[in-house]
Every structure is written in structure tokens, then in C-alpha cells.
Enzyme design. Sequence first.
Site, PDB file in Angstrom:
ATOM      1  N   ASP A 294       0.913  -1.243  -0.009  1.00 34.10           N
ATOM      2  CA  ASP A 294      -0.106  -0.080  -0.068  1.00 34.10           C
ATOM      3  C   ASP A 294       0.712   1.309   0.135  1.00 34.10           C
ATOM      4  O   ASP A 294       2.158   1.373   0.365  1.00 34.10           O
ATOM      5  CB  ASP A 294      -0.835   0.009   1.257  1.00 34.10           C
ATOM      6  CG  ASP A 294      -2.068  -0.984   1.232  1.00 34.10           C
ATOM      7  OD1 ASP A 294      -1.878  -1.822   0.226  1.00 34.10           O
ATOM      8  OD2 ASP A 294      -3.060  -0.836   2.111  1.00 34.10           O
ATOM      9  N   ASP A 295       0.235   2.624  -0.309  1.00 31.51           N
ATOM     10  CA  ASP A 295       0.716   3.862  -0.376  1.00 31.51           C
ATOM     11  C   ASP A 295       1.733   4.115  -1.095  1.00 31.51           C
ATOM     12  O   ASP A 295       2.168   5.466  -1.379  1.00 31.51           O
ATOM     13  CB  ASP A 295       1.334   3.979   1.008  1.00 31.51           C
ATOM     14  CG  ASP A 295       0.002   3.783   2.360  1.00 31.51           C
ATOM     15  OD1 ASP A 295      -0.974   3.472   1.908  1.00 31.51           O
ATOM     16  OD2 ASP A 295       0.587   3.856   3.510  1.00 31.51           O
ATOM     17  N   HIS A 345      -6.152   2.958  -3.996  1.00 25.53           N
ATOM     18  CA  HIS A 345      -6.038   3.114  -2.333  1.00 25.53           C
ATOM     19  C   HIS A 345      -6.419   4.735  -2.255  1.00 25.53           C
ATOM     20  O   HIS A 345      -6.173   5.069  -1.219  1.00 25.53           O
ATOM     21  CB  HIS A 345      -4.575   3.090  -2.153  1.00 25.53           C
ATOM     22  CG  HIS A 345      -4.367   2.768  -0.535  1.00 25.53           C
ATOM     23  ND1 HIS A 345      -5.208   2.149   0.355  1.00 25.53           N
ATOM     24  CD2 HIS A 345      -3.359   3.432   0.232  1.00 25.53           C
ATOM     25  CE1 HIS A 345      -4.729   2.098   1.500  1.00 25.53           C
ATOM     26  NE2 HIS A 345      -3.855   2.799   1.488  1.00 25.53           N
ATOM     27  N   HIS A 349      -5.530   9.261   0.605  1.00 30.46           N
ATOM     28  CA  HIS A 349      -5.359   8.635   2.035  1.00 30.46           C
ATOM     29  C   HIS A 349      -6.236   9.162   2.948  1.00 30.46           C
ATOM     30  O   HIS A 349      -5.808   9.333   4.296  1.00 30.46           O
ATOM     31  CB  HIS A 349      -3.965   8.514   2.431  1.00 30.46           C
ATOM     32  CG  HIS A 349      -3.622   7.086   3.166  1.00 30.46           C
ATOM     33  ND1 HIS A 349      -3.823   7.029   4.596  1.00 30.46           N
ATOM     34  CD2 HIS A 349      -3.355   5.941   2.553  1.00 30.46           C
ATOM     35  CE1 HIS A 349      -3.536   5.818   4.740  1.00 30.46           C
ATOM     36  NE2 HIS A 349      -3.162   5.113   3.774  1.00 30.46           N
ATOM     37  N   TYR A 386      -6.841   2.840   6.024  1.00 28.09           N
ATOM     38  CA  TYR A 386      -6.910   2.275   7.447  1.00 28.09           C
ATOM     39  C   TYR A 386      -8.003   1.407   7.496  1.00 28.09           C
ATOM     40  O   TYR A 386      -8.624   1.158   8.455  1.00 28.09           O
ATOM     41  CB  TYR A 386      -7.426   3.500   8.336  1.00 28.09           C
ATOM     42  CG  TYR A 386      -6.704   4.944   8.062  1.00 28.09           C
ATOM     43  CD1 TYR A 386      -5.503   4.952   8.576  1.00 28.09           C
ATOM     44  CD2 TYR A 386      -7.370   6.068   7.303  1.00 28.09           C
ATOM     45  CE1 TYR A 386      -4.884   6.055   8.153  1.00 28.09           C
ATOM     46  CE2 TYR A 386      -6.679   6.985   7.060  1.00 28.09           C
ATOM     47  CZ  TYR A 386      -5.234   7.149   7.691  1.00 28.09           C
ATOM     48  OH  TYR A 386      -4.451   8.334   7.241  1.00 28.09           O
ATOM     49  N   HIS A 439       3.848  -2.236   3.090  1.00 26.74           N
ATOM     50  CA  HIS A 439       3.764  -0.857   2.527  1.00 26.74           C
ATOM     51  C   HIS A 439       5.059  -0.794   1.517  1.00 26.74           C
ATOM     52  O   HIS A 439       6.254  -1.262   2.387  1.00 26.74           O
ATOM     53  CB  HIS A 439       3.773   0.203   3.488  1.00 26.74           C
ATOM     54  CG  HIS A 439       2.373   0.058   4.434  1.00 26.74           C
ATOM     55  ND1 HIS A 439       2.069  -0.818   5.416  1.00 26.74           N
ATOM     56  CD2 HIS A 439       1.182   0.871   4.222  1.00 26.74           C
ATOM     57  CE1 HIS A 439       0.853  -0.607   5.877  1.00 26.74           C
ATOM     58  NE2 HIS A 439       0.233   0.330   5.166  1.00 26.74           N
TER      59      HIS A 439
HETATM   60 ZN    ZN Z   1      -2.493   3.186   3.347  1.00 28.12          ZN
END
Ligand code: ZN
Length: 486
Positions: A294-295, A345, A349, A386, A439
Site C-alpha cells: 500500500d501507499d 487506495h 489517503h 485504514y 507498504h
Molecule cells: Zn494506506
Amino acid sequence: MQKHTTIHRKKRKKIRRRYLGWAVLVLFFSIAIFGIKDKMVQDIMAEDIEETIKVKDTTVSSEIYPGLNLTTSTKDLDLYTLSISHPTTEVEWMNEQINNWVEDQEKEFALTLEENQEILKENDFSGHLNIQTKTEKLADKIYSLELEAYELAGGASGSVKYKTFIVDLNTQEMLTASDIFNLEEEAIEETKELLRENLYEDEETSDYVFDDLFEEKIATTDHWRVTMTPEQANFYFDQYEVGAAAAGAIKVSIPMEEIQYYLNKEFTERIGLEVPEIEVPLDPEGKYVALTFDDGPHAEVTPRVLEVLADYDAKATFYMLGSQVEYYPEIAKRVEEEGHEIGDHTMSHKDLSRLGSAQVAEEIDRSTAFIEGATATSPKSLRPPYGALNDEVKRLSGERSLPIIMWSVDSLDWQSRNATAIYNEVMANVTPGGIVLLHDIHSTTADALPQILAQLKEQGYEMITVSELLELGEYEGVGPYHSVDY
Ligand code: ZN
């Protein structure tokens, strides 16, 4: 690979009249038209045929097919006409192979004419032999040649015969079945099966085929006569060879996307054909896990992650932020090109459960737009930041056919920032069908990855994408996700 053979052939007496003009052609046509045949009929002893006048015999080098020349000759007599066009190369022994076949056709034609001369005379027929070549360029100076001899020598319908060559003028080879096909037993059986399937698909022809003859003919790969185009492979069978006369000569074509897996690897490389790997269906009893990152994409960590994944032949899913893709579209593209999956995603965020409907839609759609702009693909699923969800988020993702994907193993990499801790956390909790949250923005995650992948492999896991995992359906233990069916 066929080796050079020198064959001494009887020099034929040829009266070459290369420079005869159109006037002579017209004269011959006239004779033919007026049907003054009797005298000629008496002349067609095989010997005499070889002495008949060759009106034209020219060789023209090809601009389209470098290294190949086309030799053309025509005879135009009242008893028969002959038109032959075949390629020649710079390689003498190759030319002999081609010429031998062409000359055999001429000789057989002459004999048939001789046998049938009474019938020809009675019915006022004239014979005809036509040999033409279909050339296909497979790569630079690699050609597939199909020579077709069409003969009309007494009967009302003509007969067709084929000869094929695949030549590599770079290496001066005429390729044989062992050069072209994978001759391992399993591959041969698959090729034969494709031959049967494609033959029997054509009912009009296959009705006349004698199955046992056909099987006999395809049993020995040496007997395979083949031409290739980038789209298909063609197998040839002469009239009477595998079936009743009514079937005529038979050409069975197999699409390249089917036969490519059973070709010799050196051959596919030689002609620059990229054969995709055979897709092995997932085994419902198998041990699979989906790693998710992720991210990202991140300028330094994502490329490191990609390299480790490649080393272990692992596929993963990257839940990208639109704000990151905006800055690093090239990395997003690389992720896709290396066979990984991309998920959404959101743009920035935010906790979607705290946003209004329009804002949630915008968070999803803007990110999707950046992903689609940077890559040739669309996100396949949504992971809300989250893991924060409510019914409106589910409804909006459902509208967009984006399943919501959570996780079954949290590596806690964002918290520990320690490779050993990340490794321990993953290995302690992973199960078949699990979805692991990682991540690709922490270098410690990239540090932990080789050890994690090595251990997962050691335990018999295969690392696949989220979509592949979902396709397994009822596969036990698939980590929590919310389908689009709300
Ligand atoms: Zn994230």
C-alpha cells in the site's frame, strides 16, 4: 538440416529462344485457338516434349524477398500449356532441391499426357501444368515456400500437388521437422491432436478422409510438409494421400496461437516469435498467498520491491495512491509491465468513512484516473485507507465494480520498521489463501522481503495477485474482502 547433395542430371536439349517477341506468342496462341492438334499429338513422346519450344524463361530478383529470385517459364503449345514460376536462391544445392521437384512434376505431366493422348485428342482437350509459389517472409532472409502444381492432363478436373520448403538464407539451411517442431513425444502428440481437430473441423473435406491413412501419414514427422505464416502453420496432403479423390489435395491450417507451444524453441527465436508461457490454471488444492503493498508507488522502495519479487518469481498487488501515481507514473507503469496487479487506495489517503458521498466518489475516481493515465490498466479492487468503511463506501465501490479488499495478515511494518520483526509477524500469521498487508514506502519492508519470500517458497506457497486469489472462489481461508454484491 539437409545436406548438400550433388545430382548429375542429363543436360536437356533446350532450344532457348529468350528473345522471341510478342509476335511469336501471338502466333502460338493462334495455332492453339485454331486447334491444329494432330501433328502435335504425334510429337508428344517424352523425349520430344523436352525439345519443345520454351517461349519464356526469365529470372527476376525480388526486392520484397531479399536473397530470393523468381524464375518463370512458360510454354504455350496447342496440345498443352505450361506455366512455371518458382524461387531460386544464392545457394546452389537449395536450388537443386527445388528444381528436382519442379522437373519431376514436368516429367510426370509429360507421361500422363502421353498416356492420355487418345482421350485428349477425342475430346479436343489440351493439357495444362501450372506451378506457382507462395512466399512468406518469416524473418530477415527466412522464408516459407509453398509450391503448388496444378495439372490438367486428360480428366475433366485437375489435380493439385504441393511441395514445401522453409529456408534460412542467413545460415544456408533448409529446415526440417526437427528444426521447426519440438519433437519430444508429448509435444508431437499435441501437434497431431491439433492436426486432427483442425482437419475434422472441415466436414466437407474430412468426410472423404480415411482415418487410418491419415494417422499413418502423420505418424512420422519426417513426412510432415509444412509452411508457416505469422498467423498459422499449414500441413499438406496430396490428392489420394490420405483420402478419396473427391477430397482433392488437403491443406490443414493450425492457428499460430495454438501451435506455437509445440514449436522448437530455437525456431521461434529464429523467426522472432514470442511464445507466451502456458497459463497453468490455479490448483484449488494449492497453497497460495496474496502479498499487497500500500501507499506507493515510492521512488526508491517500489523498484527494490519489484526486483525482489522478480527474483522469487512472485506476483503481488499494489494499492496505489493517486497522489503518488501523479508524481511517479513511470514506476506505476513498471509495476504493471512486470505482471503485478494495481488496486485503488484513493487519491489522498483520507478516512472514507468520515467523508460525504461526493467526496468518497472523488477520492476513488481521481486515483483511478491517474492509474489509468500512467498504465494500460484499470485498478481491479479498492482498499480503503485504514480499512475504514461504511455502507456508502461499499455502495460506491460496488457501483464501480471494485471489490473492497482488506487483509488477513498485518505485517505491522509501518509500526516496527524492523526487517526481522516484519518477517516474524508475517510468518507467524500467514495461512493458505491469506492476504498480507505491507507498504512499499518503508525501506525496512524491502529489507524484509527476500527472507519472507524465501520462507514462503520453502513452505510451498505460491505468491499470486488478489484477483487470482478471488478467482479461486470458495478456496478456503481467502482473507477478508467485501465483494461488489451489496
Ligand atoms: Zn494506506
